[in-house]
Design an enzyme around this catalytic site. Structure first.
Site, PDB file in Angstrom:
ATOM      1  N   SER A  70       0.807  -1.225   0.000  1.00 52.53           N
ATOM      2  CA  SER A  70       0.000   0.000   0.000  1.00 52.53           C
ATOM      3  C   SER A  70       0.836   1.270   0.000  1.00 52.53           C
ATOM      4  O   SER A  70       0.342   2.329  -0.405  1.00 52.53           O
ATOM      5  CB  SER A  70      -0.943   0.001   1.207  1.00 52.53           C
ATOM      6  OG  SER A  70      -0.229  -0.195   2.412  1.00 52.53           O
ATOM      7  N   HIS A 299      -1.035   6.197   5.932  1.00 46.14           N
ATOM      8  CA  HIS A 299      -0.519   5.931   4.588  1.00 46.14           C
ATOM      9  C   HIS A 299      -0.088   7.223   3.911  1.00 46.14           C
ATOM     10  O   HIS A 299      -0.417   8.312   4.354  1.00 46.14           O
ATOM     11  CB  HIS A 299      -1.574   5.182   3.748  1.00 46.14           C
ATOM     12  CG  HIS A 299      -1.619   3.726   4.042  1.00 46.14           C
ATOM     13  ND1 HIS A 299      -2.252   3.226   5.153  1.00 46.14           N
ATOM     14  CD2 HIS A 299      -1.084   2.654   3.389  1.00 46.14           C
ATOM     15  CE1 HIS A 299      -2.120   1.906   5.183  1.00 46.14           C
ATOM     16  NE2 HIS A 299      -1.405   1.536   4.119  1.00 46.14           N
TER      17      HIS A 299
END
Length: 328
Positions: A70, A299
């Protein structure tokens, strides 16, 4: 009269020449002139910048394959790649940005939640089965980027989901570190040693499947600050910030070590991201709350992906890493 005046002028010129010696010469009586002091260049002359060095050209790349999890897929960094399904790949993640600069197309197989097993066996999701990422490699491939390992043994997931649950038990201590060391050793640091071995095996397989490719291992950015805390963004106990950074550095060392063993190049994102941790004024990674048009929780933001793209391009402009020694 004219001859007398001319003679007087000659005498005056000769006298002036004799008097031009310095006092030191006159005192020494040696009659020799001192060595003249050289004229030093002015500050302007020594500090004047030369013309800027021309930027090294980028190599020609015909087939670029991006492998990763990710932190490569960059979920919720605008815009969403519809065909990526549960992998939640961005259309502006760093592989896409690198490909645009190279004037080629990225075969982007990065997938949110992937670990090193997904390189060879793929995974099943609610949107269907995700094929092995290595399936994109072939003998035509001339560039591969690999960023993987954070999800192996749930190291990253443990840090951002389990560790915050220990904060209330000891908010000023290091309860997560203590829990990970229950029974001796450190569960997460031990897992990262195995991650390095998995990455070494993965790189060997990449070289078999894409023998012409230049392979770059891309690291992870810095998450926790060296000093201070921001519990609203990174809800760890005070002492666990240092533990989070220890894990962060150990993960990057696993990638760097695997690259060194294989004799390939490592792109050091951690070093470049110092000052851009989650708690900073200009973070490269989002905190605890997902921002659906910017980044998934914990993230990368778009600015991090742009920075990583530039790091990769800078590496490609330099001569290939053949000079990096390979460890037997």
């Amino acid at each position: 009269m004219k001859r007398a005046v001319a003679a007087l002028v000659v005498l005056l010129v000769m006298a002036t020449g004799c008097m031009s010696d310095s006092p030191a010469q006159q005192a020494s009586g040696d009659g020799q002139k001192p060595t003249p002091t050289p004229t030093l260049p002015t500050a302007e002359a020594t500090e004047a910048p030369g013309p800027p060095e021309p930027e090294r050209p980028l190599p020609r790349i015909d087939r670029y394959v991006a492998l990763g999890d990710s932190f490569t897929a960059a979920p919720f960094v605008p815009e969403y790649e519809q065909r990526s399904g549960s992998c939640i790949r961005s259309t502006t993640n760093y592989p896409k940005l690198v490909a645009r600069k190279l004037k080629t197309r990225a075969v982007d197989r990065s997938c949110s939640g992937a670990d090193t097993r997904d390189l060879t066996v793929g995974s099943a999701t609610r949107h269907g089965r995700v094929p092995p990422q290595f399936a994109a490699l072939d003998r035509r491939t001339d560039l591969v980027t690999l960023s993987m390992g954070g999800n192996d043994a749930q190291v990253f997931g443990t840090l951002v989901t389990e560790c915050p649950t220990y904060r209330d038990s000891d908010p000023t201590g290091s309860p997560c570190r203590a829990e990970m060391r229950r029974g001796g050793g450190d569960r997460l640091l031990t897992a990262l040693r195995e991650t390095r071995r998995s990455l070494v095996d993965a790189i060997k397989r990449i070289r078999q499947l894409a023998p012409r490719a230049r392979v770059l291992v891309v690291g992870y950015p810095k998450l926790a600050p060296d000093d201070g805390s921001c519990p609203d963004l990174l809800p760890l106990a005070d002492g666990d910030y240092a533990y989070a950074d220890e894990l962060n550095r150990a993960l990057n060392e696993a990638l760097r070590g695997a690259a060194r063993t294989a004799g390939i190049e490592f792109v050091d994102v951690y070093a470049a991201s110092v000052g851009h941790d989650v708690c900073s004024d200009e973070p490269w990674v989002n905190g605890a709350v997902t921002i659906t048009d910017q980044a998934l929780q914990y993230h990368p933001f778009a600015r991090e992906q742009r920075a990583v793209a530039e790091l990769v391009l800078d590496t490609l402009r330099a001569p290939p890493g053949a000079a990096i020694p390979s460890t037997p």
